[in-house]
Design an enzyme around this catalytic site. Structure first.
Site, short mmCIF file in Angstrom:
data_model
loop_
_atom_site.label_atom_id
_atom_site.label_comp_id
_atom_site.label_asym_id
_atom_site.label_seq_id
_atom_site.Cartn_x
_atom_site.Cartn_y
_atom_site.Cartn_z
N GLY A 171 9.10 3.42 -20.59
CA GLY A 171 9.22 4.18 -19.35
C GLY A 171 10.28 3.61 -18.42
O GLY A 171 10.92 2.59 -18.71
N CYS A 182 5.04 2.36 -4.82
CA CYS A 182 6.36 2.24 -4.19
C CYS A 182 6.37 2.71 -2.74
O CYS A 182 6.85 2.01 -1.84
CB CYS A 182 7.40 3.00 -5.02
SG CYS A 182 7.01 4.74 -5.33
N ASN A 230 12.50 2.50 -5.72
CA ASN A 230 11.13 2.68 -6.18
C ASN A 230 10.85 2.00 -7.51
O ASN A 230 9.70 1.65 -7.80
CB ASN A 230 10.81 4.18 -6.31
CG ASN A 230 11.78 4.91 -7.21
OD1 ASN A 230 12.97 5.00 -6.90
ND2 ASN A 230 11.30 5.46 -8.31
#
Length: 341
Positions: free
Chosen positions: A11, A147, A308
């Site tokens: 990811g 985040c 983020n």
């Protein structure tokens, strides 16, 4: 030198963990786990790592043994497989939402499902280093905050802790498309998202609960998807306590953050970069915080920005790991961002 593995390494946050750990002088990355990419080269999913590693993704059904295991998996998977993960490493650093909230009833309220391991919640320490540095030293289970929660908490913490703000807080959060993850649904594809400003969480975003928990403020949060790929910016609208002026806010932020390696106070009265902007923070572990208030007080705008995927994810996890082992916090996290980008 310690060994580390990353679960969910295919990811976006997993890829950033791999990138940061490959460059960390005190870590040897021994495994990158992925169900969907098992057997394939890591630099196939993360082409920016070409020439830096020959690792291939391993299936997560055989985790092996590591000093530290990073969990960059979907929400719910960490608490469902906690005992398996705990057997594979002495230290777990979880980047899901599973152990961020201290109250399992609040978790169930915001996530819409009962917590699968409520008895394990107290075993985790928050990975927000700026507020939990002492508890992180020697911690073996660490939960990295979300985040937008990180940005909101770092913006609100100084004035909230010093009693400079009162009443409800409105948090207006904006986030880039990478926050949706590598398996984004149709509405987050570029063709659908380009040029859009989409309010996707008008009320009760999950990070709202984290902000409330960390600051003690009755925050209400809205989240908007913007066209950027990376970046988070939050605008916190607050009511100032009686007699509080902008100079008091400035003194509060300086007092709380003057010694922090990754929080910078950005609150200028003129110039192009007067308040925090996420664009210049891409790839860095910095969170910039700032504020603005009228000369008569009354209300103020608190602003924070970060990447983020780094300070809002992988970088925060590495920073927490550094603190846990007693290493300098900047170790492996020195990249300052780019300008222009």
């Amino acid at each position: 030198m310690i060994t580390a593995g990353v679960v969910g390494a295919a990811g976006y946050i997993g890829g950033e963990l791999v990138r940061l750990l490959l460059g960390h002088p005190n870590v040897r990355l021994t495994a990158a786990f992925s169900t969907s990419q098992a057997g394939r080269r890591v630099d196939g999913a993360h082409p920016n790592l070409r020439g830096l590693t020959d690792l291939t993704f391993s299936p997560p059904d055989d985790l092996g043994e590591h000093d530290v295991l990073f969990l960059a998996v979907p929400h719910g998977q960490s608490m469902g497989n906690l005992l398996t993960y705990a057997k594979a490493a002495g230290t777990l650093i979880d980047l899901t939402g599973d152990f961020r909230l201290r109250d399992p009833e609040v978790y169930a309220d915001y996530y819409g499902t009962p917590h699968a391991a409520p008895e394990e919640i107290p075993t985790f320490v928050s990975g927000l280093v700026e507020l939990h540095r002492a508890e992180l030293r020697g911690a073996t289970r660490i939960s990295v905050p979300g985040c937008m929660a990180t940005a909101g908490v770092l913006a609100l913490h100084p004035p909230a802790a010093d009693g400079l703000v009162t009443g409800d807080v409105t948090v207006d959060a904006r986030t880039g498309s990478s926050g949706s993850g590598v398996s984004a649904v149709r509405e987050n594809l570029h063709a659908e998202r380009s040029g859009a400003l989409r309010v996707y969480a008008p009320v009760r975003h999950r990070h709202e609960a984290e902000i409330r928990q960390a600051t003690g403020m009755p925050a209400r949060m809205t989240a908007t998807a913007v066209e950027a790929v990376r970046g988070v910016q939050v605008l916190c609208r607050v009511r100032l306590a009686e007699g509080v002026r902008e100079r008091d806010l400035r003194a509060s932020y300086r007092r709380h953050y003057s010694g922090e390696p990754f929080v910078r106070v950005v609150a200028e009265r003129r110039g192009r970069f007067r308040l925090p902007e996420p664009k210049i923070l891409a790839g860095s572990n910095f969170c910039d915080v700032g504020f603005a208030a009228g000369p008569g007080g009354g209300h103020a705008l608190l602003v924070a920005a970060l990447d983020n995927l780094v300070k809002g994810g992988a970088g925060a996890a590495v920073q927490a790991m550094n603190v846990r082992h007693g290493w300098p916090e900047r170790l492996g996290l020195a990249f300052p961002g780019l300008h222009p980008s």
